[in-house]
Design a protein around this motif. Structure first.
Motif, PDB file in Angstrom:
ATOM      1  N   GLN A 125       0.814  -1.208   0.000  1.00 11.90           N
ATOM      2  CA  GLN A 125       0.000   0.000   0.000  1.00 11.90           C
ATOM      3  C   GLN A 125       0.856   1.271   0.000  1.00 11.90           C
ATOM      4  OE1 GLN A 125      -2.635   0.425   3.352  1.00 11.90           O
ATOM      5  NE2 GLN A 125      -4.032   1.680   2.164  1.00 11.90           N
ATOM      6  N   PRO A 126       0.502   2.221  -0.870  1.00 13.56           N
ATOM      7  CA  PRO A 126       1.248   3.476  -0.918  1.00 13.56           C
ATOM      8  C   PRO A 126       1.053   4.309   0.346  1.00 13.56           C
ATOM      9  CG  PRO A 126      -0.196   3.249  -2.831  1.00 13.56           C
ATOM     10  CD  PRO A 126      -0.546   2.159  -1.889  1.00 13.56           C
ATOM     11  N   ALA A 127       2.052   5.072   0.692  1.00 15.86           N
ATOM     12  CA  ALA A 127       1.938   6.044   1.780  1.00 15.86           C
ATOM     13  C   ALA A 127       1.041   7.193   1.311  1.00 15.86           C
ATOM     14  CB  ALA A 127       3.324   6.569   2.142  1.00 15.86           C
ATOM     15  N   ALA A 128       0.572   7.990   2.246  1.00 16.76           N
ATOM     16  CA  ALA A 128      -0.293   9.123   1.890  1.00 16.76           C
ATOM     17  C   ALA A 128       0.411  10.079   0.927  1.00 16.76           C
ATOM     18  CB  ALA A 128      -0.731   9.864   3.149  1.00 16.76           C
ATOM     19  N   ASP A 129       1.717  10.253   1.088  1.00 19.30           N
ATOM     20  CA  ASP A 129       2.467  11.180   0.238  1.00 19.30           C
ATOM     21  C   ASP A 129       3.114  10.484  -0.972  1.00 19.30           C
ATOM     22  OD1 ASP A 129       4.291   9.793   1.788  1.00 19.30           O
ATOM     23  OD2 ASP A 129       5.601  11.520   2.110  1.00 19.30           O
ATOM     24  N   ALA A 130       2.645   9.299  -1.306  1.00 19.67           N
ATOM     25  CA  ALA A 130       3.170   8.569  -2.467  1.00 19.67           C
ATOM     26  C   ALA A 130       2.837   9.328  -3.751  1.00 19.67           C
ATOM     27  CB  ALA A 130       2.565   7.171  -2.520  1.00 19.67           C
ATOM     28  N   PRO A 131       3.614   9.103  -4.800  1.00 22.59           N
ATOM     29  CA  PRO A 131       3.306   9.762  -6.080  1.00 22.59           C
ATOM     30  C   PRO A 131       1.951   9.304  -6.620  1.00 22.59           C
ATOM     31  CG  PRO A 131       5.119   8.186  -6.323  1.00 22.59           C
ATOM     32  CD  PRO A 131       4.791   8.248  -4.876  1.00 22.59           C
ATOM     33  N   SER A 132       1.348  10.160  -7.416  1.00 22.47           N
ATOM     34  CA  SER A 132       0.004   9.879  -7.927  1.00 22.47           C
ATOM     35  C   SER A 132      -0.055   8.588  -8.749  1.00 22.47           C
ATOM     36  CB  SER A 132      -0.524  11.057  -8.750  1.00 22.47           C
ATOM     37  OG  SER A 132       0.286  11.284  -9.874  1.00 22.47           O
ATOM     38  N   TRP A 133       1.008   8.277  -9.506  1.00 24.43           N
ATOM     39  CA  TRP A 133       0.983   7.057 -10.312  1.00 24.43           C
ATOM     40  C   TRP A 133       0.897   5.818  -9.437  1.00 24.43           C
ATOM     41  CZ3 TRP A 133       4.650   3.481  -9.304  1.00 24.43           C
ATOM     42  CH2 TRP A 133       5.860   3.911  -8.755  1.00 24.43           C
ATOM     43  N   MET A 134       1.475   5.889  -8.233  1.00 19.75           N
ATOM     44  CA  MET A 134       1.441   4.749  -7.320  1.00 19.75           C
ATOM     45  C   MET A 134       0.049   4.599  -6.701  1.00 19.75           C
ATOM     46  SD  MET A 134       4.116   3.982  -4.291  1.00 19.75           S
ATOM     47  CE  MET A 134       4.126   2.438  -3.413  1.00 19.75           C
ATOM     48  N   ASN A 135      -0.580   5.730  -6.350  1.00 21.39           N
ATOM     49  CA  ASN A 135      -1.950   5.670  -5.835  1.00 21.39           C
ATOM     50  C   ASN A 135      -2.913   5.169  -6.907  1.00 21.39           C
ATOM     51  OD1 ASN A 135      -2.070   6.388  -3.019  1.00 21.39           O
ATOM     52  ND2 ASN A 135      -1.282   8.390  -3.634  1.00 21.39           N
ATOM     53  N   MET A 136      -2.659   5.514  -8.165  1.00 17.49           N
ATOM     54  CA  MET A 136      -3.490   5.003  -9.257  1.00 17.49           C
ATOM     55  C   MET A 136      -3.353   3.485  -9.349  1.00 17.49           C
ATOM     56  SD  MET A 136      -5.570   5.303 -11.847  1.00 17.49           S
ATOM     57  CE  MET A 136      -5.610   6.978 -12.471  1.00 17.49           C
ATOM     58  N   ALA A 137      -2.136   2.979  -9.286  1.00 21.89           N
ATOM     59  CA  ALA A 137      -1.924   1.531  -9.351  1.00 21.89           C
ATOM     60  C   ALA A 137      -2.630   0.837  -8.189  1.00 21.89           C
ATOM     61  CB  ALA A 137      -0.426   1.216  -9.348  1.00 21.89           C
ATOM     62  N   TRP A 138      -2.556   1.423  -6.999  1.00 20.29           N
ATOM     63  CA  TRP A 138      -3.218   0.853  -5.827  1.00 20.29           C
ATOM     64  C   TRP A 138      -4.738   0.889  -5.982  1.00 20.29           C
ATOM     65  CZ3 TRP A 138      -2.356  -2.178  -1.892  1.00 20.29           C
ATOM     66  CH2 TRP A 138      -3.243  -2.178  -0.815  1.00 20.29           C
ATOM     67  N   LEU A 139      -5.255   1.990  -6.497  1.00 18.27           N
ATOM     68  CA  LEU A 139      -6.692   2.118  -6.727  1.00 18.27           C
ATOM     69  C   LEU A 139      -7.180   1.022  -7.669  1.00 18.27           C
ATOM     70  CD1 LEU A 139      -9.396   3.702  -6.550  1.00 18.27           C
ATOM     71  CD2 LEU A 139      -8.548   5.127  -8.425  1.00 18.27           C
ATOM     72  N   LEU A 140      -6.467   0.815  -8.773  1.00 18.53           N
ATOM     73  CA  LEU A 140      -6.851  -0.224  -9.730  1.00 18.53           C
ATOM     74  C   LEU A 140      -6.775  -1.609  -9.102  1.00 18.53           C
ATOM     75  CD1 LEU A 140      -5.092   1.189 -12.906  1.00 18.53           C
ATOM     76  CD2 LEU A 140      -7.560   1.154 -12.429  1.00 18.53           C
ATOM     77  N   GLU A 141      -5.746  -1.836  -8.298  1.00 16.40           N
ATOM     78  CA  GLU A 141      -5.587  -3.125  -7.607  1.00 16.40           C
ATOM     79  C   GLU A 141      -6.767  -3.390  -6.679  1.00 16.40           C
ATOM     80  OE1 GLU A 141      -3.571  -6.662  -6.314  1.00 16.40           O
ATOM     81  OE2 GLU A 141      -3.143  -5.339  -7.995  1.00 16.40           O
ATOM     82  N   ASP A 142      -7.156  -2.378  -5.915  1.00 13.58           N
ATOM     83  CA  ASP A 142      -8.252  -2.560  -4.973  1.00 13.58           C
ATOM     84  C   ASP A 142      -9.593  -2.693  -5.697  1.00 13.58           C
ATOM     85  OD1 ASP A 142      -8.826  -2.650  -2.007  1.00 13.58           O
ATOM     86  OD2 ASP A 142     -10.266  -1.119  -2.662  1.00 13.58           O
ATOM     87  N   LEU A 143      -9.800  -1.922  -6.755  1.00 11.95           N
ATOM     88  CA  LEU A 143     -11.034  -2.058  -7.528  1.00 11.95           C
ATOM     89  C   LEU A 143     -11.148  -3.453  -8.124  1.00 11.95           C
ATOM     90  CD1 LEU A 143     -11.191   1.418  -9.313  1.00 11.95           C
ATOM     91  CD2 LEU A 143     -12.652   0.600  -7.432  1.00 11.95           C
ATOM     92  N   ALA A 144     -10.018  -4.042  -8.516  1.00 14.55           N
ATOM     93  CA  ALA A 144     -10.024  -5.403  -9.047  1.00 14.55           C
ATOM     94  C   ALA A 144     -10.591  -6.377  -8.020  1.00 14.55           C
ATOM     95  CB  ALA A 144      -8.607  -5.825  -9.456  1.00 14.55           C
ATOM     96  N   ALA A 145     -10.270  -6.170  -6.754  1.00 13.51           N
ATOM     97  CA  ALA A 145     -10.752  -7.057  -5.697  1.00 13.51           C
ATOM     98  C   ALA A 145     -12.234  -6.866  -5.412  1.00 13.51           C
ATOM     99  CB  ALA A 145      -9.943  -6.820  -4.422  1.00 13.51           C
ATOM    100  N   TRP A 146     -12.771  -5.686  -5.717  1.00 15.46           N
ATOM    101  CA  TRP A 146     -14.150  -5.375  -5.352  1.00 15.46           C
ATOM    102  C   TRP A 146     -15.123  -5.321  -6.515  1.00 15.46           C
ATOM    103  CZ3 TRP A 146     -16.120  -5.574  -0.640  1.00 15.46           C
ATOM    104  CH2 TRP A 146     -15.219  -5.667   0.412  1.00 15.46           C
ATOM    105  N   VAL A 147     -14.646  -5.482  -7.748  1.00 21.99           N
ATOM    106  CA  VAL A 147     -15.538  -5.373  -8.899  1.00 21.99           C
ATOM    107  C   VAL A 147     -16.628  -6.453  -8.865  1.00 21.99           C
ATOM    108  CG1 VAL A 147     -14.143  -6.723 -10.538  1.00 21.99           C
ATOM    109  CG2 VAL A 147     -15.571  -4.870 -11.372  1.00 21.99           C
ATOM    110  N   GLY A 148     -16.315  -7.650  -8.392  1.00 21.93           N
ATOM    111  CA  GLY A 148     -17.305  -8.717  -8.276  1.00 21.93           C
ATOM    112  C   GLY A 148     -18.365  -8.418  -7.233  1.00 21.93           C
ATOM    113  N   PRO A 149     -17.960  -8.116  -5.984  1.00 23.92           N
ATOM    114  CA  PRO A 149     -18.964  -7.755  -4.975  1.00 23.92           C
ATOM    115  C   PRO A 149     -19.800  -6.529  -5.365  1.00 23.92           C
ATOM    116  CG  PRO A 149     -16.901  -8.322  -3.906  1.00 23.92           C
ATOM    117  CD  PRO A 149     -16.635  -8.287  -5.390  1.00 23.92           C
ATOM    118  N   MET A 150     -19.185  -5.572  -6.066  1.00 21.19           N
ATOM    119  CA  MET A 150     -19.956  -4.413  -6.528  1.00 21.19           C
ATOM    120  C   MET A 150     -21.028  -4.853  -7.514  1.00 21.19           C
ATOM    121  SD  MET A 150     -16.818  -1.668  -6.911  1.00 21.19           S
ATOM    122  CE  MET A 150     -17.745  -0.311  -7.576  1.00 21.19           C
TER     123      MET A 150
END
Length: 173
Positions: free
Chosen positions: A69-94
């Motif tokens: 998991q990225p730190a709060a001050d991580a670069p935006s590209w890293m937060n984007m990668a994390w966002l996509l990773e987490d959405l992948a885990a939740w797309v089915g339950p959604m």
């Protein structure tokens, strides 16, 4: 369908991370057509900053096996990668709650709009990717619960002229 959407988003996350290191950032993603768009940034790419330190193993396998998991001050590209990773885990339950992830648009590096279909209604969910105060923590779970419970109405932005209503979570999530 949700399983293949999850696989695509996981792959997109991996590519976003790898290309983020090489000065590229995601500017768009469409789930149905399996398309992802990048743009090259000026200057050097900011290095990754992890919330709990770099995983002991590097590369995709290290990120799959360990919490990266990225730190709060991580670069935006890293937060984007994390966002996509987490959405992948939740797309089915959604999908079980009739909440469909359609895509993503990131015209700026600081934020992105997640394009969501809730039943028959289209929404843009705006998320901060840079200049964050807190970790981007479980965004997929948050979106699922927010739409399923109808709490998105609290965050509808009335002053943003868009083709779809904007649920502005930049100061929330």
């Amino acid at each position: 369908m949700a399983a293949s959407d999850s696989e695509f988003l996981t792959h997109a996350s991996e590519v976003a991370f790898e290309l983020g290191l090489d000065r590229f950032r995601v500017t768009g993603l469409t789930v149905d057509s399996r398309q992802i768009t990048f743009t090259e940034i000026d200057g050097a790419s900011a290095p990754p900053v992890y919330s709990e330190g770099e995983p002991p193993e590097t590369g995709r396998e290290g990120r799959r096996k360990y919490d990266w998991q990225p730190a709060a001050d991580a670069p935006s590209w890293m937060n984007m990668a994390w966002l996509l990773e987490d959405l992948a885990a939740w797309v089915g339950p959604m999908a079980e709650d009739r909440i469909t992830l359609i895509g993503l648009e990131a015209p700026e590096s600081d934020w992105c709009d997640i394009l969501v279909l809730d039943g028959d209604s289209h929404y843009r969910v705006r998320i901060a990717l840079a200049n964050r105060r807190d970790l981007l923590d479980f965004p997929g779970m948050y979106l699922r619960e927010m739409f399923a419970e109808g709490r998105y109405r609290t965050y509808l932005a009335s002053d943003l002229a868009q083709d779809q209503p904007v649920v502005d979570l930049r100061n929330v999530l």
